[in-house]
Write a protein that holds these residues in place. Structure first.
Motif, PDB file in Angstrom:
ATOM      1  N   GLU A  67       1.359  13.074   2.994  1.00  0.00           N
ATOM      2  CA  GLU A  67       2.601  13.371   3.711  1.00  0.00           C
ATOM      3  C   GLU A  67       3.658  13.927   2.767  1.00  0.00           C
ATOM      4  OE1 GLU A  67       3.454   9.647   5.553  1.00  0.00           O
ATOM      5  OE2 GLU A  67       2.271  10.096   7.361  1.00  0.00           O
ATOM      6  N   LYS A  68       3.740  13.370   1.563  1.00  0.00           N
ATOM      7  CA  LYS A  68       4.708  13.861   0.581  1.00  0.00           C
ATOM      8  C   LYS A  68       4.354  15.269   0.103  1.00  0.00           C
ATOM      9  CE  LYS A  68       7.651  11.693  -1.032  1.00  0.00           C
ATOM     10  NZ  LYS A  68       9.072  11.591  -0.648  1.00  0.00           N
ATOM     11  N   PHE A  69       3.074  15.612   0.163  1.00  0.00           N
ATOM     12  CA  PHE A  69       2.634  16.960  -0.195  1.00  0.00           C
ATOM     13  C   PHE A  69       2.774  17.933   0.985  1.00  0.00           C
ATOM     14  CE2 PHE A  69       0.474  15.296  -4.031  1.00  0.00           C
ATOM     15  CZ  PHE A  69       0.762  16.319  -4.929  1.00  0.00           C
ATOM     16  N   GLY A  70       3.329  17.470   2.091  1.00  0.00           N
ATOM     17  CA  GLY A  70       3.639  18.361   3.207  1.00  0.00           C
ATOM     18  C   GLY A  70       2.635  18.386   4.336  1.00  0.00           C
ATOM     19  N   TYR A  71       1.674  17.472   4.339  1.00  0.00           N
ATOM     20  CA  TYR A  71       0.680  17.427   5.400  1.00  0.00           C
ATOM     21  C   TYR A  71       1.196  16.648   6.616  1.00  0.00           C
ATOM     22  CZ  TYR A  71      -3.079  18.951   2.246  1.00  0.00           C
ATOM     23  OH  TYR A  71      -3.871  19.661   1.381  1.00  0.00           O
ATOM     24  N   LYS A  72       0.782  17.079   7.789  1.00  0.00           N
ATOM     25  CA  LYS A  72       0.878  16.241   8.972  1.00  0.00           C
ATOM     26  C   LYS A  72      -0.376  15.377   8.956  1.00  0.00           C
ATOM     27  CE  LYS A  72       4.532  18.251  10.906  1.00  0.00           C
ATOM     28  NZ  LYS A  72       5.807  17.548  11.154  1.00  0.00           N
ATOM     29  N   TYR A  96       0.829  -1.201   0.000  1.00  0.00           N
ATOM     30  CA  TYR A  96       0.000   0.000   0.000  1.00  0.00           C
ATOM     31  C   TYR A  96       0.870   1.260   0.000  1.00  0.00           C
ATOM     32  CZ  TYR A  96      -4.545  -2.252   0.567  1.00  0.00           C
ATOM     33  OH  TYR A  96      -5.699  -2.968   0.356  1.00  0.00           O
ATOM     34  N   LYS A  97       1.971   1.221   0.725  1.00  0.00           N
ATOM     35  CA  LYS A  97       2.877   2.372   0.751  1.00  0.00           C
ATOM     36  C   LYS A  97       3.490   2.613  -0.617  1.00  0.00           C
ATOM     37  CE  LYS A  97       4.153   2.558   5.632  1.00  0.00           C
ATOM     38  NZ  LYS A  97       5.264   2.534   6.621  1.00  0.00           N
ATOM     39  N   ILE A  98       3.843   1.534  -1.312  1.00  0.00           N
ATOM     40  CA  ILE A  98       4.409   1.672  -2.654  1.00  0.00           C
ATOM     41  C   ILE A  98       3.381   2.277  -3.607  1.00  0.00           C
ATOM     42  CG2 ILE A  98       5.240   0.393  -4.665  1.00  0.00           C
ATOM     43  CD1 ILE A  98       6.559  -1.565  -2.676  1.00  0.00           C
ATOM     44  N   PHE A  99       2.136   1.791  -3.517  1.00  0.00           N
ATOM     45  CA  PHE A  99       1.066   2.359  -4.342  1.00  0.00           C
ATOM     46  C   PHE A  99       0.832   3.827  -3.995  1.00  0.00           C
ATOM     47  CE2 PHE A  99      -0.906  -2.078  -4.998  1.00  0.00           C
ATOM     48  CZ  PHE A  99      -0.248  -2.214  -6.206  1.00  0.00           C
ATOM     49  N   GLY A 100       0.913   4.139  -2.688  1.00  0.00           N
ATOM     50  CA  GLY A 100       0.748   5.520  -2.251  1.00  0.00           C
ATOM     51  C   GLY A 100       1.818   6.427  -2.825  1.00  0.00           C
ATOM     52  N   LEU A 101       3.056   5.953  -2.855  1.00  0.00           N
ATOM     53  CA  LEU A 101       4.155   6.724  -3.453  1.00  0.00           C
ATOM     54  C   LEU A 101       3.938   6.915  -4.954  1.00  0.00           C
ATOM     55  CD1 LEU A 101       7.312   5.268  -1.672  1.00  0.00           C
ATOM     56  CD2 LEU A 101       6.540   7.647  -1.593  1.00  0.00           C
ATOM     57  N   LEU A 102       3.457   5.868  -5.603  1.00  0.00           N
ATOM     58  CA  LEU A 102       3.178   5.965  -7.035  1.00  0.00           C
ATOM     59  C   LEU A 102       2.108   7.023  -7.300  1.00  0.00           C
ATOM     60  CD1 LEU A 102       3.609   4.879  -9.901  1.00  0.00           C
ATOM     61  CD2 LEU A 102       1.895   3.123  -9.416  1.00  0.00           C
ATOM     62  N   ILE A 103       1.058   7.016  -6.476  1.00  0.00           N
ATOM     63  CA  ILE A 103       0.005   8.030  -6.610  1.00  0.00           C
ATOM     64  C   ILE A 103       0.589   9.428  -6.442  1.00  0.00           C
ATOM     65  CG2 ILE A 103      -2.062   8.985  -5.508  1.00  0.00           C
ATOM     66  CD1 ILE A 103      -2.847   6.079  -4.839  1.00  0.00           C
ATOM     67  N   TYR A 104       1.467   9.592  -5.443  1.00  0.00           N
ATOM     68  CA  TYR A 104       2.083  10.905  -5.200  1.00  0.00           C
ATOM     69  C   TYR A 104       2.849  11.389  -6.427  1.00  0.00           C
ATOM     70  CZ  TYR A 104       5.631  14.283  -3.954  1.00  0.00           C
ATOM     71  OH  TYR A 104       6.463  15.375  -3.966  1.00  0.00           O
ATOM     72  N   TYR A 105       3.704  10.548  -6.997  1.00  0.00           N
ATOM     73  CA  TYR A 105       4.531  10.982  -8.128  1.00  0.00           C
ATOM     74  C   TYR A 105       3.686  11.298  -9.356  1.00  0.00           C
ATOM     75  CZ  TYR A 105       8.684   9.808  -5.453  1.00  0.00           C
ATOM     76  OH  TYR A 105       9.662   9.783  -4.500  1.00  0.00           O
ATOM     77  N   ILE A 106       2.614  10.539  -9.549  1.00  0.00           N
ATOM     78  CA  ILE A 106       1.696  10.855 -10.650  1.00  0.00           C
ATOM     79  C   ILE A 106       1.049  12.221 -10.435  1.00  0.00           C
ATOM     80  CG2 ILE A 106      -0.491  10.207 -11.744  1.00  0.00           C
ATOM     81  CD1 ILE A 106       0.304   7.263 -11.243  1.00  0.00           C
TER      82      ILE A 106
END
Length: 211
Positions: A80-85, A7-17
């Protein structure tokens, strides 16, 4: 553990897209107050989470509530990658604990929020969590409507989440902040907020489709 990692890997993929796509969007922000960074509770519909995450990107002190479930990983990682707590615990037994953490962020000057019909619907039905947060903290509730000129709609998801296409125009409208008195019935407030959010979405659609 393996599933959580997936799920974390998919989450990172979503972020980069989203990060790549966000560079192409043309965003118009309309605010009833003329500001975007007021220390308040910001609410929207779950299917508008992408355009609203984009307009919040440059804000420094921001926090969001995400589900404690494994599915919440898909949202919490890119946020989180977009800067949210990110506070986990938007449903079940972790709900109160999560909301109390959000109260602390509000007192520390953060803007906070989460989609009010999440994490699993019903779509366009306001749940009391964010309303309780605004009432408990004494902060105002700021409704946000959004529309995208060109978008993909994922019809198999419960909310039919929208993803603006590359180079799409996005319009986000921040409505007039709503104050919730300590003794107000949140069920009544929820119906009022539903009408406001639907109307803001309607206004955003009209605005974006004007030639």
């Amino acid at each position: 553990m393996k599933e959580q990692k997936k799920y974390k890997i998919f989450g990172l993929l979503i972020y980069y897209i989203l990060r790549v796509l966000s560079k192409t969007y043309k965003v118009e922000k309309i605010s009833a107050e003329g500001v975007m960074d007021e220390n308040a509770v910001y609410v929207s519909w779950h299917n508008k989470i992408v355009p609203i995450t984009v307009i919040m990107d440059k804000l420094k002190k921001k926090a969001a509530l995400a589900s404690a479930s494994k599915d919440g990983e898909l949202i919490s990682v890119p946020l989180e990658k977009f800067g949210y707590k990110v506070v986990r615990g938007s449903s079940g037994r972790d709900a109160v604990k999560g909301l109390l953490k959000m109260v602390k962020f509000l007192k520390d000057g953060y803007i906070v929020g989460t989609p009010v019909d999440g994490p699993k619907g019903p779509v366009y039905k306001v749940k009391p969590g964010m309303l309780f947060l605004a009432q408990r903290s004494g902060k105002k509730l700021v409704p946000i409507g959004a529309a995208s000129k060109n978008k993909w709609v994922f019809k198999k998801t419960w909310d039919k989440i929208e993803l603006p296409k590359p180079f799409s125009k996005i319009v986000c409208i921040l409505g007039k902040p709503i104050s919730i008195a300590p003794d107000e019935d949140l069920n009544v407030v929820a119906l009022r907020v539903e009408k406001v959010l639907l109307e803001l979405d309607r206004q955003a659609e009209i605005k974006i489709n004007k030639k």
